[in-house]
Design a protein around this motif. Structure first.
Motif, PDB file in Angstrom:
ATOM      1  N   VAL A 106       7.361   4.141  13.406  1.00 53.41           N
ATOM      2  CA  VAL A 106       6.636   2.883  13.271  1.00 53.41           C
ATOM      3  C   VAL A 106       5.409   3.148  12.413  1.00 53.41           C
ATOM      4  O   VAL A 106       4.525   3.918  12.798  1.00 53.41           O
ATOM      5  CB  VAL A 106       6.205   2.314  14.631  1.00 53.41           C
ATOM      6  N   LEU A 107       5.348   2.524  11.243  1.00 54.47           N
ATOM      7  CA  LEU A 107       4.200   2.658  10.346  1.00 54.47           C
ATOM      8  C   LEU A 107       3.286   1.461  10.555  1.00 54.47           C
ATOM      9  O   LEU A 107       3.675   0.315  10.286  1.00 54.47           O
ATOM     10  CB  LEU A 107       4.664   2.730   8.880  1.00 54.47           C
ATOM     11  N   LEU A 108       2.088   1.716  11.054  1.00 52.42           N
ATOM     12  CA  LEU A 108       1.108   0.664  11.320  1.00 52.42           C
ATOM     13  C   LEU A 108       0.195   0.545  10.111  1.00 52.42           C
ATOM     14  O   LEU A 108      -0.644   1.410   9.857  1.00 52.42           O
ATOM     15  CB  LEU A 108       0.306   1.008  12.575  1.00 52.42           C
ATOM     16  N   ASN A 109       0.377  -0.520   9.369  1.00 48.23           N
ATOM     17  CA  ASN A 109      -0.353  -0.700   8.116  1.00 48.23           C
ATOM     18  C   ASN A 109      -1.103  -2.026   8.155  1.00 48.23           C
ATOM     19  O   ASN A 109      -0.604  -3.058   7.709  1.00 48.23           O
ATOM     20  CB  ASN A 109       0.620  -0.662   6.928  1.00 48.23           C
ATOM     21  N   GLY A 110      -2.309  -1.977   8.726  1.00 49.66           N
ATOM     22  CA  GLY A 110      -3.092  -3.200   8.833  1.00 49.66           C
ATOM     23  C   GLY A 110      -2.417  -4.221   9.719  1.00 49.66           C
ATOM     24  O   GLY A 110      -2.120  -3.951  10.890  1.00 49.66           O
ATOM     25  N   GLY A 120       0.817  -1.202   0.000  1.00 52.17           N
ATOM     26  CA  GLY A 120       0.000   0.000   0.000  1.00 52.17           C
ATOM     27  C   GLY A 120       0.852   1.253   0.000  1.00 52.17           C
ATOM     28  O   GLY A 120       1.626   1.491  -0.923  1.00 52.17           O
ATOM     29  N   ARG A 121       0.744   2.037   1.070  1.00 53.33           N
ATOM     30  CA  ARG A 121       1.496   3.284   1.162  1.00 53.33           C
ATOM     31  C   ARG A 121       2.916   3.086   1.695  1.00 53.33           C
ATOM     32  O   ARG A 121       3.664   4.061   1.843  1.00 53.33           O
ATOM     33  CB  ARG A 121       0.742   4.276   2.051  1.00 53.33           C
ATOM     34  N   VAL A 122       3.298   1.862   1.975  1.00 56.01           N
ATOM     35  CA  VAL A 122       4.642   1.562   2.452  1.00 56.01           C
ATOM     36  C   VAL A 122       5.471   1.006   1.304  1.00 56.01           C
ATOM     37  O   VAL A 122       5.041   0.095   0.594  1.00 56.01           O
ATOM     38  CB  VAL A 122       4.600   0.535   3.601  1.00 56.01           C
ATOM     39  N   LEU A 123       6.652   1.563   1.137  1.00 53.08           N
ATOM     40  CA  LEU A 123       7.561   1.090   0.096  1.00 53.08           C
ATOM     41  C   LEU A 123       8.972   1.046   0.662  1.00 53.08           C
ATOM     42  O   LEU A 123       9.420   1.990   1.316  1.00 53.08           O
ATOM     43  CB  LEU A 123       7.523   2.027  -1.116  1.00 53.08           C
TER      44      LEU A 123
END
Length: 350
Positions: free
Chosen positions: A148-152, A37-40
């Motif tokens: 920390v990116l919380l992605n689902g 998604g928005r994480v790369l």
């Protein structure tokens, strides 16, 4: 080096395309490690002949150019939050071994995807901060920041290198500039289109339908020499007012028809333009199909060999038609408002 990017969620394809174009123009290759998604996460390395640069230097370059990325971090790793164990315990275990730089630090958790039951942002920050080995927390003046990116179902960790100043684009919206017209791209979109043209500082970029000057303004702000034209003198005068207001040092403007652009400006490194549409855009009575056909011929004449063109239209069809002498590389849909969607195509001259 492996870099973690938090991409904007306002468009599906433009954020990554912009990022990859800026890496390319800066002399770097980016190999995908993961995309969610928005994480790369990309493994970034200098191209042959380009001097190697550390992660901080690459991040500075990117943050000075990008508009559709939120931040850039040194990638540390990721944790699956739904594996039958307490997700906070998983985060604690990861942080005990995390390679956070020595010195004072703080933790910032950002939710960018669906919420996992039983976990919230503040708990993540508390647990992560308690388990980083140094335990030297400073919320006001840290030496480093653990992001920390919380992605689902996933949590992605990185040490923050750069935040993109996205507020600057809001401040340059057309209603705040010295010349106003209702037909103007948002500055974030205009900057992204400029970046898609694979330009380097000192290159010359042309917008042959310059209107209020939004594209030229974003190009000038990253060190390009800019040239623009419009058949409407009022627009050219307004564009000059805008560029002068923002102290863009190197620009050339002309009142001329699109068919004369190649004679007026000669060869340029890149063309970025949004073709006229709607009642507020004048075509001087010419049918749009004919105008667009002439526009593509003129754009091709203006471009140097190997140069890029980024062209916008209100439907995808005129962009997909064969353009002699140019290869179509990609097309991006960009929602404007209500039922209006603009399409932006990227071409490269053979």
């Amino acid at each position: 080096m492996e870099l973690l990017y938090e991409l904007s969620g306002e468009n599906e394809t433009l954020p990554r395309a912009e990022l990859e174009a800026v890496l390319e123009s800066g002399g770097f290759d980016g190999r995908e490690i993961l995309s969610d998604g928005r994480v790369l996460v990309l493994s970034v390395a200098a191209k042959q002949g380009r001097e190697e640069a550390g992660g901080a230097a690459v991040a500075r370059l990117l943050s000075s150019r990008l508009s559709l990325t939120h931040n850039i971090s040194h990638y540390l790793g990721c944790v699956l939050l739904e594996d039958g164990t307490d997700p906070l315990c998983r985060i604690a275990d990861f942080c005990r071994d995390a390679a956070v730089p020595a010195g004072a630090f703080r933790v910032t958790a950002v939710r960018i995807g669906d919420k996992v039951p039983g976990i919230n942002r503040m708990d993540v920050e508390r647990v992560a901060g308690m388990n980083v080995p140094s335990k030297n927390i400073d919320l006001k003046n840290p030496d480093s920041e653990l992001l920390v990116l919380l992605n689902g179902r996933m949590a992605y960790f990185g040490t923050l290198l750069e935040k993109v100043n996205r507020a600057q684009y809001e401040a340059r919206k057309v209603e705040y500039r010295p010349f106003f017209s209702p037909v103007s791209l948002h500055p974030r979109v205009a900057r992204a289109l400029v970046n898609l043209a694979n330009v380097r500082s000192g290159d010359t970029l042309l917008d042959p339908f310059c209107g209020t000057g939004g594209i030229l303004l974003e190009a000038g702000l990253i060190g390009l020499s800019v040239a623009g034209s419009d058949i409407d003198k009022k627009m050219v005068d307004g564009c000059e007012l805008t560029l002068s207001h923002y102290e863009i040092p190197d620009f050339t403007l002309s009142v001329c028809d699109i068919g004369d652009a190649h004679r007026v400006f000669g060869k340029v490194d890149a063309v970025v333009t949004d073709l006229p549409y709607g009642q507020a855009s004048t075509t001087m009575g010419e049918k749009r199909t004919a105008l667009y056909r002439r526009a593509f011929r003129s754009i091709m004449r203006c471009l140097k060999k190997g140069g890029y063109a980024v062209v916008g239209a209100n439907s995808i069809e005129p962009l997909r038609r064969s353009v002699r002498g140019m290869n179509l590389l990609s097309v991006h849909a960009c929602y404007v408002h209500r039922s209006m969607t603009r399409y932006f195509a990227v071409y490269k001259k053979r």
